[in-house]
Every structure is written in C-alpha cells, then in structure tokens.
Design a protein around this motif. Sequence first.
Motif, mmCIF file in Angstrom:
data_model
loop_
_atom_site.group_PDB
_atom_site.id
_atom_site.type_symbol
_atom_site.label_atom_id
_atom_site.label_comp_id
_atom_site.label_asym_id
_atom_site.label_seq_id
_atom_site.Cartn_x
_atom_site.Cartn_y
_atom_site.Cartn_z
ATOM 1 N N LYS A 19 -1.396 6.106 -15.472
ATOM 2 C CA LYS A 19 -2.601 5.351 -15.179
ATOM 3 C C LYS A 19 -2.349 3.924 -14.520
ATOM 4 O O LYS A 19 -2.744 3.728 -13.588
ATOM 5 N N ALA A 20 -1.326 3.391 -14.597
ATOM 6 C CA ALA A 20 -0.742 2.076 -13.900
ATOM 7 C C ALA A 20 -0.408 2.185 -12.589
ATOM 8 O O ALA A 20 -0.831 1.280 -11.788
ATOM 9 N N ASP A 21 0.108 3.323 -12.294
ATOM 10 C CA ASP A 21 0.478 3.469 -10.874
ATOM 11 C C ASP A 21 -0.956 3.949 -10.184
ATOM 12 O O ASP A 21 -1.036 3.226 -9.091
ATOM 13 N N ARG A 22 -1.776 4.610 -10.680
ATOM 14 C CA ARG A 22 -3.012 5.044 -10.275
ATOM 15 C C ARG A 22 -3.875 3.635 -9.935
ATOM 16 O O ARG A 22 -4.452 3.359 -8.786
ATOM 17 N N LYS A 23 -3.939 2.561 -10.988
ATOM 18 C CA LYS A 23 -4.603 1.683 -10.697
ATOM 19 C C LYS A 23 -3.966 0.529 -9.691
ATOM 20 O O LYS A 23 -4.758 0.114 -9.020
ATOM 21 N N SER A 24 -2.775 0.441 -9.806
ATOM 22 C CA SER A 24 -2.199 -0.311 -8.777
ATOM 23 C C SER A 24 -2.417 0.237 -7.134
ATOM 24 O O SER A 24 -2.440 -0.515 -6.197
ATOM 25 N N ALA A 25 -2.306 1.357 -7.125
ATOM 26 C CA ALA A 25 -2.478 2.127 -5.686
ATOM 27 C C ALA A 25 -4.079 1.931 -5.317
ATOM 28 O O ALA A 25 -4.391 1.691 -4.220
ATOM 29 N N LEU A 26 -5.029 2.072 -6.461
ATOM 30 C CA LEU A 26 -6.338 2.025 -6.082
ATOM 31 C C LEU A 26 -6.674 0.186 -5.863
ATOM 32 O O LEU A 26 -7.441 0.160 -4.593
ATOM 33 N N ALA A 27 -6.097 -0.362 -6.581
ATOM 34 C CA ALA A 27 -6.234 -2.113 -6.158
ATOM 35 C C ALA A 27 -5.504 -2.286 -4.730
ATOM 36 O O ALA A 27 -6.159 -2.906 -3.850
ATOM 37 N N ALA A 28 -4.328 -1.727 -4.234
ATOM 38 C CA ALA A 28 -3.837 -2.019 -3.098
ATOM 39 C C ALA A 28 -4.726 -1.601 -2.014
ATOM 40 O O ALA A 28 -4.916 -2.172 -0.851
ATOM 41 N N THR A 29 -5.294 -0.419 -2.066
ATOM 42 C CA THR A 29 -6.274 0.242 -0.866
ATOM 43 C C THR A 29 -7.449 -0.556 -0.758
ATOM 44 O O THR A 29 -7.866 -0.725 0.083
ATOM 45 N N LEU B 180 0.822 -1.285 -0.034
ATOM 46 C CA LEU B 180 0.146 0.132 0.083
ATOM 47 C C LEU B 180 0.770 1.196 -0.068
ATOM 48 O O LEU B 180 1.764 1.322 1.002
ATOM 49 N N PRO B 181 0.653 2.095 -1.067
ATOM 50 C CA PRO B 181 1.563 3.348 -1.012
ATOM 51 C C PRO B 181 1.365 3.989 0.321
ATOM 52 O O PRO B 181 0.152 4.317 0.783
ATOM 53 N N ALA B 182 2.074 4.818 0.624
ATOM 54 C CA ALA B 182 2.113 5.505 1.858
ATOM 55 C C ALA B 182 1.201 6.944 1.731
ATOM 56 O O ALA B 182 0.443 7.229 2.805
ATOM 57 N N SER B 183 0.958 7.201 0.739
ATOM 58 C CA SER B 183 -0.066 8.420 0.477
ATOM 59 C C SER B 183 -1.577 8.019 0.356
ATOM 60 O O SER B 183 -2.148 8.553 0.658
ATOM 61 N N CYS B 184 -1.625 6.836 0.079
ATOM 62 C CA CYS B 184 -3.057 6.215 -0.028
ATOM 63 C C CYS B 184 -3.527 5.958 1.721
ATOM 64 O O CYS B 184 -2.631 5.486 2.537
ATOM 65 N N PRO B 185 -4.859 6.211 1.948
ATOM 66 C CA PRO B 185 -5.378 5.929 3.285
ATOM 67 C C PRO B 185 -5.269 4.400 3.563
ATOM 68 O O PRO B 185 -5.536 3.571 2.747
ATOM 69 N N ASN B 186 -5.238 4.196 4.753
ATOM 70 C CA ASN B 186 -5.410 2.583 5.135
ATOM 71 C C ASN B 186 -6.432 2.589 6.236
ATOM 72 O O ASN B 186 -6.659 3.303 7.123
ATOM 73 N N ALA B 187 -7.320 1.485 5.845
ATOM 74 C CA ALA B 187 -8.440 1.365 6.657
ATOM 75 C C ALA B 187 -8.438 1.000 8.119
ATOM 76 O O ALA B 187 -8.904 1.457 8.875
ATOM 77 N N ASP C 163 -9.174 11.582 -3.733
ATOM 78 C CA ASP C 163 -8.413 12.929 -3.740
ATOM 79 C C ASP C 163 -7.085 12.194 -3.860
ATOM 80 O O ASP C 163 -6.242 12.998 -4.768
ATOM 81 N N VAL C 164 -6.462 11.307 -3.226
ATOM 82 C CA VAL C 164 -5.084 11.128 -3.395
ATOM 83 C C VAL C 164 -4.882 10.293 -4.755
ATOM 84 O O VAL C 164 -3.738 10.558 -5.357
ATOM 85 N N LEU C 165 -5.648 9.657 -5.473
ATOM 86 C CA LEU C 165 -5.560 9.036 -6.782
ATOM 87 C C LEU C 165 -5.333 10.241 -7.767
ATOM 88 O O LEU C 165 -4.714 9.841 -8.936
ATOM 89 N N ILE C 166 -5.890 11.232 -7.771
ATOM 90 C CA ILE C 166 -5.907 12.426 -8.586
ATOM 91 C C ILE C 166 -4.465 12.716 -8.728
ATOM 92 O O ILE C 166 -3.941 13.217 -9.856
ATOM 93 N N SER C 167 -3.575 12.647 -7.670
ATOM 94 C CA SER C 167 -2.318 12.970 -7.913
ATOM 95 C C SER C 167 -1.283 11.871 -8.543
ATOM 96 O O SER C 167 -0.043 12.471 -8.982
ATOM 97 N N TYR C 168 -1.702 10.669 -9.101
ATOM 98 C CA TYR C 168 -0.864 9.889 -9.683
ATOM 99 C C TYR C 168 -1.201 10.344 -11.165
ATOM 100 O O TYR C 168 -2.131 10.340 -11.658
ATOM 101 N N ALA C 169 -0.281 10.763 -11.950
ATOM 102 C CA ALA C 169 -0.329 10.889 -13.087
ATOM 103 C C ALA C 169 -0.114 9.743 -14.244
ATOM 104 O O ALA C 169 -0.982 9.658 -15.134
#
Length: 100
Positions: free
Chosen positions: A68-78, A1-8, A60-66
């Motif tokens: 698309k692959a990084d955004r998708k992996s951050a979304l999936a991890a979160t 899980l990327p540090a910038s993404c929220p942790n449940a 809001d955090v995912l907007i900062s990922y330019a």
Amino acid sequence: LPASCPNAFQSLGLPIATGHPNEEDGLDDERARECLMKKRRCDYFNTQNQLVSLIMTLSDVLISYADKADRKSALAATLNVINRWLLDRRICMAVAGEGP
C-alpha cells in the motif's frame, strides 16, 4: 516517478498552446473563423480524452503494486507530474491569450 507509471509529459505532449494569440486577426472570412474555433474545440476535447486515458492507465498500473505504501507513493508522484502538466498548460494558454 516510477518507470511503470504513465508520464503526463510523454502521454499528453508538451503543455504549449497550439495556436497563436493573433491567429484570428488574419482571418477575414467568417467561415475560416468558424473552422478555427471548431479546431480549438476538437483539440480541447482530445486533450480531455487523453487525460482520462492517462488516469485510467494509472489505475491499471497501480493494481500491480502489492504494498500500500508503494502504491500511495507511485500515485502521489504521478499526480504531481499531472498537476505540473496542467499548471504549465494553463500558464501557456494564459500567456497566449487563450481560454477564460
């Protein structure tokens, strides 16, 4: 899980049910039972609001990922962490005899 993404687990706390299965057994007064049920409903809706807030923060955090692959992996991890929290919460509630 990327540090910038929220942790449940950090945002929502531990998925442990707050009440005890025999909590109502000691309550003879109807008013006390009503108060306990009110508290449980309040806890339920507060948890729902926190979950919605967590998902909005994720958005809001995912907007900062330019990329698309990084955004998708951050979304999936979160979402995997959120899904695990929800499963753990359901298991804890079932073991405690709460919920449907």
